[in-house]
Design a protein around this motif. Structure first.
Motif, PDB file in Angstrom:
ATOM      1  N   THR A  20       9.992 126.222 -12.933  1.00 28.04           N
ATOM      2  CA  THR A  20      10.076 127.311 -13.829  1.00 28.04           C
ATOM      3  C   THR A  20      11.231 127.187 -14.598  1.00 28.04           C
ATOM      4  O   THR A  20      11.374 127.474 -15.950  1.00 28.04           O
ATOM      5  CB  THR A  20      10.099 128.724 -12.938  1.00 28.04           C
ATOM      6  N   MET A  21      12.320 126.879 -14.094  1.00 29.73           N
ATOM      7  CA  MET A  21      13.834 126.470 -14.692  1.00 29.73           C
ATOM      8  C   MET A  21      13.292 125.416 -15.924  1.00 29.73           C
ATOM      9  O   MET A  21      13.774 125.769 -17.149  1.00 29.73           O
ATOM     10  CB  MET A  21      14.760 126.184 -14.009  1.00 29.73           C
ATOM     11  N   ILE A  22      12.821 124.586 -15.575  1.00 26.05           N
ATOM     12  CA  ILE A  22      12.349 123.165 -16.399  1.00 26.05           C
ATOM     13  C   ILE A  22      11.433 123.941 -17.652  1.00 26.05           C
ATOM     14  O   ILE A  22      11.559 123.621 -18.831  1.00 26.05           O
ATOM     15  CB  ILE A  22      11.946 122.049 -15.857  1.00 26.05           C
ATOM     16  N   GLY A  23      10.616 124.787 -17.232  1.00 26.99           N
ATOM     17  CA  GLY A  23       9.729 125.091 -18.248  1.00 26.99           C
ATOM     18  C   GLY A  23      10.440 126.184 -19.167  1.00 26.99           C
ATOM     19  O   GLY A  23      10.270 126.010 -20.571  1.00 26.99           O
ATOM     20  N   TYR A  24      11.417 126.782 -18.927  1.00 32.05           N
ATOM     21  CA  TYR A  24      12.202 127.817 -19.720  1.00 32.05           C
ATOM     22  C   TYR A  24      12.980 126.959 -20.806  1.00 32.05           C
ATOM     23  O   TYR A  24      13.418 127.283 -21.920  1.00 32.05           O
ATOM     24  CB  TYR A  24      13.104 128.678 -19.142  1.00 32.05           C
ATOM     25  N   LEU A  25      13.667 125.728 -20.172  1.00 34.24           N
ATOM     26  CA  LEU A  25      14.468 124.860 -21.006  1.00 34.24           C
ATOM     27  C   LEU A  25      13.653 124.223 -22.068  1.00 34.24           C
ATOM     28  O   LEU A  25      14.082 124.165 -23.030  1.00 34.24           O
ATOM     29  CB  LEU A  25      14.919 123.785 -19.813  1.00 34.24           C
ATOM     30  N   VAL A  26      12.542 123.770 -21.743  1.00 36.06           N
ATOM     31  CA  VAL A  26      11.408 123.273 -22.704  1.00 36.06           C
ATOM     32  C   VAL A  26      11.347 124.216 -23.795  1.00 36.06           C
ATOM     33  O   VAL A  26      11.238 123.769 -24.764  1.00 36.06           O
ATOM     34  CB  VAL A  26      10.280 122.721 -21.891  1.00 36.06           C
ATOM     35  N   SER A  27      10.917 125.336 -23.196  1.00 33.05           N
ATOM     36  CA  SER A  27      10.538 126.464 -24.254  1.00 33.05           C
ATOM     37  C   SER A  27      11.745 126.715 -24.987  1.00 33.05           C
ATOM     38  O   SER A  27      11.498 126.852 -26.388  1.00 33.05           O
ATOM     39  CB  SER A  27      10.028 127.879 -23.554  1.00 33.05           C
ATOM     40  N   LEU A  28      12.818 126.924 -24.438  1.00 33.52           N
ATOM     41  CA  LEU A  28      14.121 127.090 -25.385  1.00 33.52           C
ATOM     42  C   LEU A  28      14.366 125.882 -26.403  1.00 33.52           C
ATOM     43  O   LEU A  28      14.885 126.344 -27.590  1.00 33.52           O
ATOM     44  CB  LEU A  28      15.349 127.156 -24.426  1.00 33.52           C
ATOM     45  N   ALA A  29      14.290 124.713 -26.041  1.00 36.53           N
ATOM     46  CA  ALA A  29      14.363 123.778 -26.905  1.00 36.53           C
ATOM     47  C   ALA A  29      13.523 123.566 -28.106  1.00 36.53           C
ATOM     48  O   ALA A  29      13.933 123.577 -29.205  1.00 36.53           O
ATOM     49  CB  ALA A  29      14.276 122.304 -26.322  1.00 36.53           C
ATOM     50  N   GLU A  30      12.263 124.046 -27.787  1.00 37.57           N
ATOM     51  CA  GLU A  30      11.292 123.679 -28.881  1.00 37.57           C
ATOM     52  C   GLU A  30      11.434 125.065 -29.759  1.00 37.57           C
ATOM     53  O   GLU A  30      11.225 124.967 -31.045  1.00 37.57           O
ATOM     54  CB  GLU A  30       9.818 123.779 -28.528  1.00 37.57           C
ATOM     55  N   CYS A  31      11.704 126.351 -29.117  1.00 38.12           N
ATOM     56  CA  CYS A  31      12.091 127.551 -29.953  1.00 38.12           C
ATOM     57  C   CYS A  31      13.075 127.328 -30.804  1.00 38.12           C
ATOM     58  O   CYS A  31      13.239 127.841 -32.109  1.00 38.12           O
ATOM     59  CB  CYS A  31      12.227 128.685 -29.090  1.00 38.12           C
ATOM     60  N   TYR A  32      14.289 126.918 -30.575  1.00 35.46           N
ATOM     61  CA  TYR A  32      15.479 126.613 -31.235  1.00 35.46           C
ATOM     62  C   TYR A  32      14.831 125.596 -32.530  1.00 35.46           C
ATOM     63  O   TYR A  32      15.564 125.819 -33.500  1.00 35.46           O
ATOM     64  CB  TYR A  32      16.620 125.670 -30.408  1.00 35.46           C
ATOM     65  N   TYR A  33      14.379 124.591 -32.190  1.00 35.48           N
ATOM     66  CA  TYR A  33      13.853 123.619 -33.078  1.00 35.48           C
ATOM     67  C   TYR A  33      13.028 124.401 -34.359  1.00 35.48           C
ATOM     68  O   TYR A  33      13.416 124.139 -35.597  1.00 35.48           O
ATOM     69  CB  TYR A  33      12.949 122.797 -32.654  1.00 35.48           C
ATOM     70  N   TYR A  34      12.224 125.109 -34.043  1.00 35.38           N
ATOM     71  CA  TYR A  34      11.365 125.679 -34.986  1.00 35.38           C
ATOM     72  C   TYR A  34      12.236 126.761 -35.680  1.00 35.38           C
ATOM     73  O   TYR A  34      11.881 127.116 -37.035  1.00 35.38           O
ATOM     74  CB  TYR A  34      10.047 126.407 -34.312  1.00 35.38           C
ATOM     75  N   SER A  35      12.762 127.599 -34.856  1.00 39.23           N
ATOM     76  CA  SER A  35      13.873 128.662 -35.440  1.00 39.23           C
ATOM     77  C   SER A  35      14.782 128.049 -36.563  1.00 39.23           C
ATOM     78  O   SER A  35      14.874 128.523 -37.588  1.00 39.23           O
ATOM     79  CB  SER A  35      14.578 129.491 -34.646  1.00 39.23           C
ATOM     80  N   GLU A  36      15.263 127.139 -36.221  1.00 40.62           N
ATOM     81  CA  GLU A  36      16.396 126.227 -37.175  1.00 40.62           C
ATOM     82  C   GLU A  36      15.519 125.565 -38.520  1.00 40.62           C
ATOM     83  O   GLU A  36      16.117 125.844 -39.507  1.00 40.62           O
ATOM     84  CB  GLU A  36      16.920 125.146 -36.632  1.00 40.62           C
TER      85      GLU A  36
END
Length: 485
Positions: free
Chosen positions: A395-411
């Motif tokens: 679950t932690m790894i899933g949140y980390l992956v989600s954060l990385a991709e969310c940050y990429y698109y947001s930027e």
């Protein structure tokens, strides 16, 4: 400049008030864990959590992402009555969708059999479904309070409802000894209390004359991509309970649930800040220094959450042994990963506003889906082998992956320097240290923890200085208001 400063102060005050109003009651509920674990077996808690997990996916499906559309369209002043139309349109929509859980009570028996291979828990399932209805009916009033920035009212409601929850839990768990139905029954009663208090404090009444079908179509069009996003978010955060239930039974789900309850300490801060942040973010996005302010909010929040997560992770074994009955002693193994996973979730919530500003909700779906897919695949592979330890880690790894991709698109959509590199390096190092200290003696844990805290205070001296400055500013502001009264 004064206007900008006022917005920042309103955000800080709103967040601060919500944290203070919640932390005492949440702490009381947290410290009642010995009482709960003494009277509820892991199997009882596992049954309760499994039912709650089921209804937790039903609620956002029926919301249809319209809570996000609420804030996105509330500030679009196409006409003078846009806010009234949004409130009434959403209120009547939720009034209709809230009927669905009530109708589902008819099949509460089959739902109980689906989850537990017995219809014995159909009444508890029915009570949980009614909670969903009450939460749906209260949601529009809650959103209206938030967007009107009535954080003091929000805090008062939170205190009253939290106090009721604590007292009801004690009554049902310890006195009446209702077992697995105790926490679900408390939740249903408090949901009704929330509805009444939100309606009372909002002071707004939805009117059919303000219902705007055209506006509803626009909001639904915006929120449609959010529905699968919600489903993916549920898969990311809660699906592991059912995989654990399938392979290990309700006893293991109960152990896992105790670990999850420690995340409440982080959620006190997260829910308060994110509740106040919506109004601040939308109200500030067109100002010159908006991105600089977003940077500070992200860094202050991340700094505080990392500190809480790291502290609890380091001392998790001793805390569990002190706080719970012996039957739950092994649940400490999930706390570290759950805490850091929640930190990554909070980070992604803040950086996702770049996506929300541009109303490109499809990117939210992509980022959450990536984390969910990684999580579900890893769960299916690792949970049968390693049980609750694997569930928390994946679950932690899933949140980390989600954060990385969310940050990429947001930027890509709304470039903003958040200083995320420093935050991520620190998070990974703190996680590694807490992992290495898990089985060491208490003295080594205390010394190492102290060294890490001092190091972080040096590395984040700019953030620490900002926190101190705002705390100091709040004090004379409070005194001035008292003198004016």
């Amino acid at each position: 400049m004064k206007k900008e400063k006022s917005k920042i102060q309103l955000f800080v005050q709103g967040s601060f008030f919500l944290v203070i109003s919640n932390v005492c009651l949440k702490a009381i509920n947290f410290f009642l864990l010995p009482l709960y674990t003494k009277n509820l077996t892991p199997s009882m808690l596992g049954i309760s959590d499994s039912i709650t997990t089921f209804t937790s996916i039903l609620f956002p499906i029926l919301v249809m992402g319209l809570d996000s559309a609420y804030s996105a369209f509330y500030y679009d002043k196409e006409d003078a009555d846009r806010d009234k139309k949004v409130f009434s349109t959403i209120s009547f929509t939720f009034l209709c969708t809230g009927i669905i859980p009530m109708l589902m009570c008819i099949v509460s028996g089959p739902l109980s059999e689906l989850l537990f291979h017995t219809a014995d828990y159909k009444i508890i399932v029915c009570i949980a479904l009614l909670s969903v209805t009450l939460n749906l009916w209260g949601l529009s009033f809650s959103l209206e309070l938030r967007l009107k920035n009535k954080m003091r009212s929000f805090g008062i409601i939170s205190i009253m409802a939290s106090l009721s929850m604590v007292l009801l839990n004690i009554f049902f768990v310890s006195i009446l000894k209702l077992g697995e139905s105790s926490l679900i029954l408390s939740t249903a009663i408090v949901a009704g209390e929330h509805l009444l208090l939100y309606a009372l404090f909002t002071g707004s009444i939805p009117r059919i004359t303000w219902f705007d079908y055209g506006l509803l179509k626009k909001m639904v069009k915006f929120s449609i991509p959010l529905i699968p996003t919600v489903l993916m978010a549920w898969v990311l955060s809660l699906s592991d309970r059912y995989i654990l239930l399938y392979y290990y039974g309700d006893f293991t789900v109960g152990l896992y649930g105790i670990g999850a309850r420690f995340v409440t300490l982080l959620n006190v801060v997260i829910s308060a800040v994110t509740t106040a942040y919506t109004t601040f973010a939308f109200g500030s996005k067109d100002q010159d220094n908006a991105k600089r302010n977003y940077y500070y909010v992200f860094n202050v929040l991340s700094f505080l959450l990392m500190g809480i997560a790291f502290t609890i992770a380091v001392f998790s074994k001793d805390i569990i042994l002190f706080m719970t009955d012996d039957a739950y002693s092994s649940s400490y193994v999930v706390i570290r990963d759950m805490m850091f996973g929640q930190v990554f979730y909070a980070m992604s919530t803040i950086v996702s506003y770049g996506i929300i500003f541009q109303k490109k909700s499809i990117y939210s779906l992509l980022s959450v889906s990536s984390g969910a897919i990684v999580n579900i695949i890893a769960n299916l592979v690792l949970i049968p082998l390693y049980g609750i330890t694997a569930a928390a880690f994946t679950t932690m790894i899933g949140y980390l992956v989600s954060l990385a991709e969310c940050y990429y698109y947001s930027e890509k959509l709304y470039p903003c320097e958040y200083g995320i590199k420093r935050i991520m390096i620190t998070s990974i190092l703190l996680y590694a240290v807490s992992w290495s200290l898990m089985e060491t003696n208490l003295m080594i844990q205390i010394i190492t923890w102290g060294g890490c805290v001092i190091t972080c205070m040096i590395v984040y001296k700019d953030v620490l200085r900002l926190i101190i400055e705002y705390v100091i500013k709040l004090l004379p502001l409070y005194r001035r208001k008292q003198e004016e009264k």
